[in-house]
Design an enzyme around this catalytic site. Structure first.
Site, short mmCIF file in Angstrom:
data_model
loop_
_atom_site.label_atom_id
_atom_site.label_comp_id
_atom_site.label_asym_id
_atom_site.label_seq_id
_atom_site.Cartn_x
_atom_site.Cartn_y
_atom_site.Cartn_z
N GLY A 11 0.83 -1.21 0.00
CA GLY A 11 0.00 0.00 0.00
C GLY A 11 0.86 1.25 0.00
O GLY A 11 0.52 2.26 0.62
N GLN A 13 3.46 3.83 -2.56
CA GLN A 13 3.18 4.83 -3.61
C GLN A 13 2.43 4.24 -4.79
O GLN A 13 1.39 4.77 -5.20
CB GLN A 13 4.51 5.43 -4.10
CG GLN A 13 5.31 6.16 -3.03
CD GLN A 13 4.71 7.51 -2.70
OE1 GLN A 13 3.52 7.66 -2.50
NE2 GLN A 13 5.55 8.52 -2.64
N GLY A 15 0.90 1.29 -4.92
CA GLY A 15 -0.35 0.69 -4.42
C GLY A 15 -1.45 1.73 -4.26
O GLY A 15 -2.61 1.49 -4.61
N ARG A 83 13.92 1.81 -5.23
CA ARG A 83 15.33 2.26 -5.27
C ARG A 83 15.49 3.62 -4.64
O ARG A 83 14.56 4.41 -4.60
CB ARG A 83 15.79 2.38 -6.73
CG ARG A 83 16.02 1.08 -7.40
CD ARG A 83 16.71 1.30 -8.73
NE ARG A 83 15.82 1.74 -9.79
CZ ARG A 83 16.23 2.20 -10.95
NH1 ARG A 83 17.52 2.35 -11.19
NH2 ARG A 83 15.37 2.53 -11.89
N ASN A 96 14.12 -7.54 -1.18
CA ASN A 96 12.83 -7.76 -1.81
C ASN A 96 12.53 -9.25 -2.04
O ASN A 96 11.37 -9.64 -2.10
CB ASN A 96 12.72 -6.95 -3.11
CG ASN A 96 12.47 -5.48 -2.80
OD1 ASN A 96 12.38 -5.09 -1.64
ND2 ASN A 96 12.38 -4.65 -3.83
N ILE A 119 4.85 -6.22 -9.78
CA ILE A 119 5.50 -4.95 -10.16
C ILE A 119 6.82 -4.77 -9.42
O ILE A 119 7.73 -4.08 -9.89
CB ILE A 119 4.55 -3.75 -9.85
CG1 ILE A 119 3.19 -3.96 -10.54
CG2 ILE A 119 5.17 -2.43 -10.28
CD1 ILE A 119 2.25 -2.78 -10.42
N HIS A 176 13.75 -6.04 -17.24
CA HIS A 176 13.46 -4.67 -16.80
C HIS A 176 14.70 -4.11 -16.11
O HIS A 176 14.76 -3.98 -14.90
CB HIS A 176 12.27 -4.69 -15.84
CG HIS A 176 11.81 -3.33 -15.41
ND1 HIS A 176 11.49 -2.33 -16.30
CD2 HIS A 176 11.61 -2.81 -14.18
CE1 HIS A 176 11.12 -1.26 -15.63
NE2 HIS A 176 11.19 -1.51 -14.34
#
Ligand code: TXD
Length: 321
Positions: A11, A13, A15, A83, A96, A119, A176
């Site tokens: 929840g 930025q 989210g 980051r 992560n 994401i 990515h």
């Protein structure tokens, strides 16, 4: 038709923007999960209290309890650190991975039939780990990167040519990270090759190539460019919008052909890795990976990017994930 249930894990930025976009578009009822107490409850209450203004009846609720995600049709995962300036996406690997493992366990136990869009960075590794921990079928575990990277590339082209971005089509493939591969040859404005328009604009093939090279480089570094300006975190409006494009393709069974991080089984010469490729997204998730002929330079750039993904996954495995 009953409403879809869309769960957001994370929840922060991205989210938060996701929750607002889903509510405004009435894509489904939203459950936002976060480990931080009260944060998802506060964000969702704030969004829900705009329902009269936004004209939506869909629910937007926050939770710290995984049991509330039961029955989700779609789960979008942004849990994990972003980051800080100077960091590469891969610098986030250890922290992560830990977070993604616990998220995957929570989703597997409570929403075993859901489709999942991931994401969190480093993207290709996080998708791989989620798939490994849950054992969900490949079509239901998808990563978001290419839609955003392509949107960035398209924006730069539109600004350069002075035409509407709605008429620009581009695709960015591969991992990515810095090795991502914007496909220049097929970048077009309603079918007209961008390179031809640049050559006409500048009357000089060398200058056109120079301008295109600069846009390709800016695309590859676009996340870092925003990060350097924001300083406290990474991009969030555009990543959220990109995931919404994928969510709509799935919820409305649109069969959109989008660049997404999908599992390859021989396509593009890759077996057993998640990489950014064109795929058809519909009601069952990734319905088909779409191959097309790459020229020698594109194939070697894609091979280079795939090698970077393989190294990242090997690093993650070395860390015990
Ligand atoms: O295109 C893309 N794929 C991306 C990815 C583009 C930009 C940023 N991208 C990555 O998304 C970024 O590098 C991060 O890894 C994620 C999330 O970015 P965001 O900007 O939303 O990060 P925040 O604001 O820090 O939010 C992360 C939230 C935060 O509220 C934490 O409390 C929560 O994740 N969090 C967790 N939620 C659930 N479960 C666990 N274990 C957990 N740990 C942290």
């Amino acid at each position: 038709m009953s409403r879809k249930k869309i769960t957001l894990i994370g929840g922060g930025q991205i989210g938060g923007v996701l929750a607002q976009l889903i509510a405004q578009r009435q894509l489904g009822d939203v459950v936002m999960f976060d480990i931080v107490e009260d944060l998802p409850q506060g964000k969702t209450l704030d969004i829900a209290e705009a329902s009269r203004i936004g004209g939506f009846d869909t629910k937007v609720e926050g939770t710290n309890d995984y049991r509330d995600i039961a029955g989700s049709d779609l789960v979008i995962i942004t849990a994990g650190l972003p980051r800080k300036p100077g960091m590469s996406r891969d610098d986030l690997l250890s922290t992560n991975s830990k977070i993604m493992k616990s998220v995957a366990e929570g989703v597997k136990a409570n929403a075993p039939d859901t489709i999942v869009i991931i994401i969190s960075n480093p993207l290709d590794a996080m998708v791989t780990l989620f798939k490994k921990v849950t054992g969900f079928p490949h079509n239901r575990v998808i990563g978001q990167a290419g839609v955003l990277d392509s949107s960035r590339f398209s924006s730069f082209i539109a600004w350069e040519l002075g035409v509407s971005v709605k008429d620009i089509n581009t695709m960015v493939l591969g991992g990515h990270g810095d090795t991502m591969v914007p496909i220049v040859r097929y970048a077009n404005v309603n079918g007209i090759p961008v390179m031809e328009l640049l050559e006409r604009k500048y009357g000089d093939a060398a200058k056109a190539k120079e301008v295109m090279d600069a846009m390709v480089t800016r695309t590859k570094k676009a996340g870092g460019e925003v990060l350097a300006l924001l300083k406290t975190g990474s991009a969030y409006y555009s990543p959220a919008s990109s995931a919404i494009t994928m969510a709509e393709a799935i919820i409305y069974d649109e069969k959109r052909l989008l660049p997404v991080c999908a599992y390859l089984q021989g396509e593009f010469g890759v077996d057993g890795y998640y990489v950014g490729v064109p795929a058809v997204l519909g009601a069952t998730g990734v319905e088909k990976v779409v191959e097309f002929a790459l020229d020698e330079e594109e194939q070697s750039a894609l091979d280079n990017s795939i090698n970077a993904v393989k190294t990242l996954v090997a690093d993650m495995e070395r860390l015990g994930f």
